[in-house]
Write an enzyme that holds these catalytic residues in place. Structure first.
Site, mmCIF file in Angstrom:
data_model
loop_
_atom_site.group_PDB
_atom_site.id
_atom_site.type_symbol
_atom_site.label_atom_id
_atom_site.label_comp_id
_atom_site.label_asym_id
_atom_site.label_seq_id
_atom_site.Cartn_x
_atom_site.Cartn_y
_atom_site.Cartn_z
ATOM 1 N N HIS A 18 0.842 -1.200 0.000
ATOM 2 C CA HIS A 18 0.000 0.000 0.000
ATOM 3 C C HIS A 18 0.876 1.250 0.000
ATOM 4 O O HIS A 18 0.636 2.195 -0.749
ATOM 5 C CB HIS A 18 -0.898 0.056 1.246
ATOM 6 C CG HIS A 18 -1.952 -0.987 1.309
ATOM 7 N ND1 HIS A 18 -2.115 -1.803 2.408
ATOM 8 C CD2 HIS A 18 -2.910 -1.358 0.428
ATOM 9 C CE1 HIS A 18 -3.131 -2.629 2.205
ATOM 10 N NE2 HIS A 18 -3.633 -2.377 1.008
ATOM 11 N N LYS A 42 -16.785 -6.462 6.336
ATOM 12 C CA LYS A 42 -15.568 -7.280 6.241
ATOM 13 C C LYS A 42 -15.076 -7.736 7.616
ATOM 14 O O LYS A 42 -14.119 -8.487 7.691
ATOM 15 C CB LYS A 42 -14.440 -6.493 5.565
ATOM 16 C CG LYS A 42 -14.501 -6.481 4.066
ATOM 17 C CD LYS A 42 -13.202 -5.893 3.525
ATOM 18 C CE LYS A 42 -13.073 -6.078 2.037
ATOM 19 N NZ LYS A 42 -11.797 -5.540 1.532
ATOM 20 N N ARG A 91 -2.523 -6.025 -8.193
ATOM 21 C CA ARG A 91 -1.313 -6.777 -7.870
ATOM 22 C C ARG A 91 -1.066 -7.886 -8.872
ATOM 23 O O ARG A 91 0.030 -8.063 -9.372
ATOM 24 C CB ARG A 91 -1.409 -7.398 -6.475
ATOM 25 C CG ARG A 91 -1.409 -6.394 -5.359
ATOM 26 C CD ARG A 91 -1.785 -7.057 -4.087
ATOM 27 N NE ARG A 91 -3.064 -7.741 -4.298
ATOM 28 C CZ ARG A 91 -3.693 -8.467 -3.419
ATOM 29 N NH1 ARG A 91 -3.174 -8.654 -2.242
ATOM 30 N NH2 ARG A 91 -4.846 -9.027 -3.677
ATOM 31 N N SER A 129 -3.268 -7.759 2.635
ATOM 32 C CA SER A 129 -3.548 -7.577 4.067
ATOM 33 C C SER A 129 -4.044 -8.866 4.709
ATOM 34 O O SER A 129 -3.672 -9.183 5.843
ATOM 35 C CB SER A 129 -4.575 -6.459 4.270
ATOM 36 O OG SER A 129 -4.027 -5.222 3.909
#
Length: 163
Positions: A18, A42, A91, A129
């Site tokens: 990030h 989440k 990514r 993450s």
């Protein structure tokens, strides 16, 4: 050219990937707002206030970068702050489908907010993450992937959860 962009996400926790993307976004846009979503759906590991505080520590010193927490629709946050560019990271190829759907939906809701995709430096292309959280909760070393303050916060969470 717009003078500001936002980089929205949950940042649970913020990673070196990030940070890399934010540094590069800040080289393109004079002002980048890192918009940290409450996103209770989440079930984040860290509370919004903790995620904001960690981002402030990690990103201190990057010119033009601001950190703000928010809840609600991301495009509403963009409108409230006069932002017309949303940065998203890609990514790996598998990210593309989800990010494409998200960008298309955002455009349906708010035609005036454009999504710009950035790819990370190769050394960060595999970091997520969720992987970082899992490794940390199992007692693994995440020091190569996160800022020392984030590593410290993850260790504290692991202890809190009895690991």
């Amino acid at each position: 050219m717009t003078s500001a962009a936002m980089y929205p996400g949950t940042f649970d926790p913020i990673t070196n990937g990030h940070q890399d993307l934010i540094r590069r976004a800040a080289s393109v846009f004079p002002r980048v707002i890192v918009a940290i979503a409450a996103n209770p759906g989440k079930a984040p590991m860290f509370a919004l206030t903790q995620r904001v505080a960690l981002a402030e520590e990690v990103l201190a010193g990057i010119p033009g970068v601001e950190i703000q927490g928010y809840s609600g629709l991301t495009v509403d946050f963009a409108h409230e702050h006069g932002l017309s560019v949303m940065i998203r990271g890609l990514r790996v190829v598998s990210d593309f489908e989800f990010e494409f759907q998200l960008a298309t939906m955002s455009r349906q809701i708010a035609e005036d907010v454009e999504t710009v995709f950035l790819t990370p430096t190769a050394q960060f292309s595999f970091i997520s993450s969720s992987m970082i959280r899992e490794i940390a909760m199992l007692g693994g070393d995440v020091s190569k992937f996160v800022h020392p303050k984030v590593e410290e916060a993850l260790r504290a969470k692991a202890v809190e959860r009895g690991r």
